[in-house]
Design a protein around this motif. Structure first.
Motif, PDB file in Angstrom:
ATOM      1  N   ASN A 104      14.448   6.953 -19.814  1.00 16.33           N
ATOM      2  CA  ASN A 104      14.582   5.054 -20.261  1.00 16.33           C
ATOM      3  C   ASN A 104      14.171   4.390 -18.699  1.00 16.33           C
ATOM      4  O   ASN A 104      13.870   4.833 -18.502  1.00 16.33           O
ATOM      5  N   PRO A 105      13.747   2.801 -18.876  1.00 14.96           N
ATOM      6  CA  PRO A 105      13.789   1.859 -17.908  1.00 14.96           C
ATOM      7  C   PRO A 105      14.319   2.325 -16.266  1.00 14.96           C
ATOM      8  O   PRO A 105      13.940   2.336 -15.388  1.00 14.96           O
ATOM      9  N   ILE A 106      15.964   2.309 -17.198  1.00 11.24           N
ATOM     10  CA  ILE A 106      16.533   3.118 -15.872  1.00 11.24           C
ATOM     11  C   ILE A 106      16.472   4.140 -14.616  1.00 11.24           C
ATOM     12  O   ILE A 106      16.155   3.628 -13.550  1.00 11.24           O
ATOM     13  N   VAL A 107      16.112   5.212 -15.112  1.00 12.00           N
ATOM     14  CA  VAL A 107      15.575   6.678 -15.137  1.00 12.00           C
ATOM     15  C   VAL A 107      13.985   6.189 -14.637  1.00 12.00           C
ATOM     16  O   VAL A 107      13.969   7.196 -13.179  1.00 12.00           O
ATOM     17  N   GLY A 108      13.626   5.642 -14.619  1.00  9.93           N
ATOM     18  CA  GLY A 108      11.963   5.754 -14.578  1.00  9.93           C
ATOM     19  C   GLY A 108      12.193   4.919 -12.923  1.00  9.93           C
ATOM     20  O   GLY A 108      11.813   5.596 -12.402  1.00  9.93           O
ATOM     21  N   ILE A 109      12.545   4.086 -13.039  1.00 13.19           N
ATOM     22  CA  ILE A 109      12.534   2.780 -11.893  1.00 13.19           C
ATOM     23  C   ILE A 109      13.714   2.983 -10.967  1.00 13.19           C
ATOM     24  O   ILE A 109      12.663   2.751  -9.732  1.00 13.19           O
ATOM     25  N   GLY A 110      14.972   3.861 -11.526  1.00 17.80           N
ATOM     26  CA  GLY A 110      15.618   4.569 -10.135  1.00 17.80           C
ATOM     27  C   GLY A 110      14.981   5.536  -9.541  1.00 17.80           C
ATOM     28  O   GLY A 110      15.191   6.128  -8.499  1.00 17.80           O
ATOM     29  N   ILE A 111      14.569   7.373 -10.331  1.00 16.32           N
ATOM     30  CA  ILE A 111      14.170   7.984  -9.885  1.00 16.32           C
ATOM     31  C   ILE A 111      12.784   7.909  -9.004  1.00 16.32           C
ATOM     32  O   ILE A 111      12.361   7.772  -8.215  1.00 16.32           O
ATOM     33  N   ALA A 112      11.762   6.585  -9.095  1.00 10.98           N
ATOM     34  CA  ALA A 112      10.654   6.529  -8.836  1.00 10.98           C
ATOM     35  C   ALA A 112      10.375   6.273  -7.097  1.00 10.98           C
ATOM     36  O   ALA A 112       9.898   5.942  -6.950  1.00 10.98           O
ATOM     37  N   SER A 113      11.838   5.439  -6.956  1.00 11.51           N
ATOM     38  CA  SER A 113      11.769   4.461  -6.364  1.00 11.51           C
ATOM     39  C   SER A 113      12.706   5.402  -5.057  1.00 11.51           C
ATOM     40  O   SER A 113      12.103   5.597  -3.613  1.00 11.51           O
ATOM     41  N   LEU A 114      13.807   6.048  -5.617  1.00 19.40           N
ATOM     42  CA  LEU A 114      13.754   7.250  -4.809  1.00 19.40           C
ATOM     43  C   LEU A 114      12.743   7.884  -3.996  1.00 19.40           C
ATOM     44  O   LEU A 114      12.591   8.088  -3.033  1.00 19.40           O
ATOM     45  N   LEU A 115      11.833   8.077  -5.007  1.00 19.30           N
ATOM     46  CA  LEU A 115      10.974   8.927  -4.664  1.00 19.30           C
ATOM     47  C   LEU A 115       9.925   8.523  -3.714  1.00 19.30           C
ATOM     48  O   LEU A 115       9.751   9.374  -2.602  1.00 19.30           O
ATOM     49  N   PHE A 116       9.630   6.775  -4.008  1.00 16.81           N
ATOM     50  CA  PHE A 116       8.824   6.641  -3.011  1.00 16.81           C
ATOM     51  C   PHE A 116       9.642   5.917  -1.933  1.00 16.81           C
ATOM     52  O   PHE A 116       8.672   6.429  -0.494  1.00 16.81           O
ATOM     53  N   GLY A 117      11.570   6.245  -1.831  1.00 14.81           N
ATOM     54  CA  GLY A 117      11.744   5.487  -0.496  1.00 14.81           C
ATOM     55  C   GLY A 117      11.381   7.239   1.023  1.00 14.81           C
ATOM     56  O   GLY A 117      11.450   7.647   1.955  1.00 14.81           O
ATOM     57  N   ALA A 118      11.955   8.072  -0.657  1.00 12.81           N
ATOM     58  CA  ALA A 118      11.764  10.247   0.524  1.00 12.81           C
ATOM     59  C   ALA A 118      10.297   9.931   0.905  1.00 12.81           C
ATOM     60  O   ALA A 118       9.991  10.965   2.246  1.00 12.81           O
ATOM     61  N   ALA A 119       8.857   9.377   0.353  1.00 11.74           N
ATOM     62  CA  ALA A 119       7.805   9.318   0.858  1.00 11.74           C
ATOM     63  C   ALA A 119       7.891   9.117   2.520  1.00 11.74           C
ATOM     64  O   ALA A 119       6.576   9.371   3.051  1.00 11.74           O
TER      65      ALA A 119
END
Length: 278
Positions: free
Chosen positions: A210-225
């Motif tokens: 769902n959008p919450i999972v998609g946006i949330g995980i992508a954002s966390l991975l972007f931060g981790a990068a």
């Protein structure tokens, strides 16, 4: 000087690369032709050797074939392309001679020095993922006034976060090399990062969950990068990822997320210490 005379011929490769990126958004049927010309130029000016060309060709070919694959072959293809993208981000693929254009420059007295390369390897992420998921560029949705307000307020408030965390300080500056930074950031950095984190990861997870999972995980991975900047910088980058993710999800256009990403980076460069305060 940004481009000494002996580097001007080599800059042709990145001018062609920039044109290829723009063409992918405006005249998509022609970008692959321009990419071939770009690498011919890169070979001529020794920005890449045949090992690098073979590695890029292999990645693009697997991405194109995986688009129509089924079952285990599709999983294997996606896995290969993701690993290929990570290798490009980390500059692990041999054969590339990226162009140094800024060496230990500062934007102002309170900023720490930084170095800038025009990378030929990292931007290939965009083309590989575009072959794998041609629909990631998206189709424009009409944003509601509420959505526009949320995005605008978030964009205005986001620079306050690193300021409060003492990562940056206010510092108005327009360095002579701002245009090189801008072109590199818009056409190569932001395009590649948004293609990976929003166009591929967020889109895939949103469709799967769902959008919450998609946006949330992508954002966390972007931060981790952005781990090189430290834990607080990861927090800021993750919040920025949420803004870019919402922009992509609501607008339906990857170019909108790229524009917001680029805008935030330029605000950082021109109004605050870049990349961090001393």
């Amino acid at each position: 000087m940004i481009f000494p005379n002996d580097l001007l011929p080599e800059a042709i490769t990145w001018l062609l690369l920039g044109a290829t990126v723009i063409t992918a958004f405006t005249l998509p049927r022609y970008w692959l032709h321009l990419l071939v010309i770009t690498f011919a130029s890169a070979l001529y000016f020794a920005n890449v050797n045949f090992v690098g060309v073979l590695a890029i060709t292999a990645g693009l070919a697997v991405a194109a074939l995986t688009r129509e694959a089924k079952g285990k072959w599709k999983i294997a293809g996606h896995s290969f392309v993701v690993l290929w993208c990570l290798a490009l981000v980390l500059h692990l693929i041999p054969g590339f001679n990226n162009l140094l254009v800024l060496d230990n420059v500062i934007t102002g007295p309170e900023s720490i020095p930084f170095t800038l390369y025009l990378n030929l390897d990292k931007p290939m992420i965009f083309f590989g993922l575009l072959l794998l998921v041609p629909t990631m560029l998206g189709k424009r949705n009409i944003l509601s006034s509420k959505q526009v307000s949320i995005l605008a307020i978030s964009f205005i408030l986001l620079p306050v976060v690193p300021l409060v965390l003492s990562l940056v300080k206010p510092e108005l500056s327009v360095p002579s090399w701002w245009w090189v930074f801008a072109l590199n950031n818009l056409l190569f950095t932001c395009v590649a990062e948004e293609a990976l984190f929003r166009g591929y990861i967020q889109r895939l997870l949103t469709q799967r969950f769902n959008p919450i999972v998609g946006i949330g995980i992508a954002s966390l991975l972007f931060g981790a990068a952005h781990f090189a900047g430290g834990p607080l910088f990861i927090v800021v980058a993750s919040l920025a990822g949420l803004l870019y993710g919402l922009t992509y999800y609501w607008s339906g256009k990857l170019s909108y997320a790229i524009t917001i990403h680029f805008g935030f980076n330029m605000v950082h460069l021109l109004l605050f210490t870049y990349p961090l305060a001393k």
